[in-house]
Design a protein around this motif. Structure first.
Motif, PDB file in Angstrom:
ATOM      1  N   MET A 231      26.676  31.359  41.119  1.00 30.97           N
ATOM      2  CA  MET A 231      27.947  32.050  41.242  1.00 30.97           C
ATOM      3  C   MET A 231      28.541  31.702  42.599  1.00 30.97           C
ATOM      4  N   SER A 232      29.803  31.333  42.590  1.00 34.06           N
ATOM      5  CA  SER A 232      30.489  31.052  43.840  1.00 34.06           C
ATOM      6  C   SER A 232      31.710  31.958  43.951  1.00 34.06           C
ATOM      7  N   THR A 233      32.110  32.203  45.184  1.00 34.02           N
ATOM      8  CA  THR A 233      33.280  33.037  45.436  1.00 34.02           C
ATOM      9  C   THR A 233      34.221  32.314  46.378  1.00 34.02           C
ATOM     10  N   LYS A 234      35.489  32.687  46.290  1.00 41.43           N
ATOM     11  CA  LYS A 234      36.496  32.086  47.149  1.00 41.43           C
ATOM     12  C   LYS A 234      37.579  33.118  47.425  1.00 41.43           C
ATOM     13  N   LEU A 235      37.947  33.270  48.684  1.00 39.10           N
ATOM     14  CA  LEU A 235      39.085  34.110  49.050  1.00 39.10           C
ATOM     15  C   LEU A 235      40.328  33.237  49.071  1.00 39.10           C
ATOM     16  N   ARG A 236      41.429  33.796  48.568  1.00 42.42           N
ATOM     17  CA  ARG A 236      42.685  33.070  48.656  1.00 42.42           C
ATOM     18  C   ARG A 236      43.832  34.047  48.797  1.00 42.42           C
ATOM     19  N   THR A 237      44.887  33.573  49.420  1.00 43.01           N
ATOM     20  CA  THR A 237      46.093  34.379  49.581  1.00 43.01           C
ATOM     21  C   THR A 237      46.825  34.443  48.254  1.00 43.01           C
ATOM     22  N   ALA A 238      47.192  35.639  47.857  1.00 46.55           N
ATOM     23  CA  ALA A 238      47.919  35.829  46.604  1.00 46.55           C
ATOM     24  C   ALA A 238      49.357  35.341  46.747  1.00 46.55           C
ATOM     25  N   SER A 239      49.909  34.921  45.642  1.00 46.85           N
ATOM     26  CA  SER A 239      51.308  34.490  45.573  1.00 46.85           C
ATOM     27  C   SER A 239      52.053  35.405  44.610  1.00 46.85           C
ATOM     28  N   PRO A 240      53.359  35.298  44.529  1.00 50.50           N
ATOM     29  CA  PRO A 240      54.096  36.120  43.561  1.00 50.50           C
ATOM     30  C   PRO A 240      53.594  35.955  42.124  1.00 50.50           C
ATOM     31  N   GLU A 241      53.041  34.810  41.788  1.00 49.69           N
ATOM     32  CA  GLU A 241      52.500  34.618  40.449  1.00 49.69           C
ATOM     33  C   GLU A 241      51.289  35.516  40.192  1.00 49.69           C
ATOM     34  N   ASP A 242      50.667  36.025  41.247  1.00 48.74           N
ATOM     35  CA  ASP A 242      49.497  36.895  41.118  1.00 48.74           C
ATOM     36  C   ASP A 242      49.854  38.370  40.994  1.00 48.74           C
ATOM     37  N   ILE A 243      51.126  38.701  41.011  1.00 49.58           N
ATOM     38  CA  ILE A 243      51.528  40.112  40.944  1.00 49.58           C
ATOM     39  C   ILE A 243      50.952  40.815  39.717  1.00 49.58           C
ATOM     40  N   PRO A 244      50.962  40.232  38.516  1.00 50.55           N
ATOM     41  CA  PRO A 244      50.335  40.938  37.384  1.00 50.55           C
ATOM     42  C   PRO A 244      48.851  41.234  37.609  1.00 50.55           C
ATOM     43  N   THR A 245      48.141  40.330  38.253  1.00 51.44           N
ATOM     44  CA  THR A 245      46.724  40.553  38.550  1.00 51.44           C
ATOM     45  C   THR A 245      46.560  41.692  39.548  1.00 51.44           C
ATOM     46  N   ILE A 246      47.400  41.728  40.562  1.00 49.10           N
ATOM     47  CA  ILE A 246      47.334  42.798  41.565  1.00 49.10           C
ATOM     48  C   ILE A 246      47.604  44.144  40.909  1.00 49.10           C
ATOM     49  N   ILE A 247      48.579  44.196  40.030  1.00 50.98           N
ATOM     50  CA  ILE A 247      48.894  45.443  39.325  1.00 50.98           C
ATOM     51  C   ILE A 247      47.720  45.852  38.432  1.00 50.98           C
TER      52      ILE A 247
ATOM     53  N   VAL B 162      35.860  34.803  41.648  1.00 46.70           N
ATOM     54  CA  VAL B 162      34.443  34.632  41.372  1.00 46.70           C
ATOM     55  C   VAL B 162      34.289  33.644  40.225  1.00 46.70           C
ATOM     56  N   ASP B 163      33.501  32.611  40.468  1.00 49.53           N
ATOM     57  CA  ASP B 163      33.165  31.644  39.443  1.00 49.53           C
ATOM     58  C   ASP B 163      31.695  31.849  39.108  1.00 49.53           C
ATOM     59  N   GLU B 164      31.447  32.401  37.936  1.00 50.61           N
ATOM     60  CA  GLU B 164      30.065  32.724  37.551  1.00 50.61           C
ATOM     61  C   GLU B 164      29.324  31.525  36.993  1.00 50.61           C
TER      62      GLU B 164
END
Length: 72
Positions: A1-17, A66-68
């Motif tokens: 399993m690997s993880t990565k932090l990334r800055t959200a973009s406006p396209e990620d708004i549905p995920t944030i909600i 997260v990439d499992e």
């Protein structure tokens, strides 16, 4: 399993909600009234509010991916 932090973009708004809907109410139900939680959702987590925070206000949202991997 690997993880990565990334800055959200406006396209990620549905995920944030989606995350907000899963996290806020269980986390804050013991200290906030339901109407206060609903107000916070609308004021801070509506698509319009998130877009304004990201674009005009300069807020940064960070997502953990997260990439499992493949099942073995």
């Amino acid at each position: 399993m690997s993880t990565k932090l990334r800055t959200a973009s406006p396209e990620d708004i549905p995920t944030i909600i989606q995350l907000q809907e899963q996290i806020w109410e269980p986390t804050y139900r013991s200290i906030l009234e339901p109407d206060q939680i609903e107000y916070m959702f609308a004021a801070m987590y509506s698509p319009e509010a998130l877009l304004e925070q990201m674009t005009r206000m300069g807020h940064t949202f960070v997502l953990l991916e997260v990439d499992e991997g493949e099942a073995k």
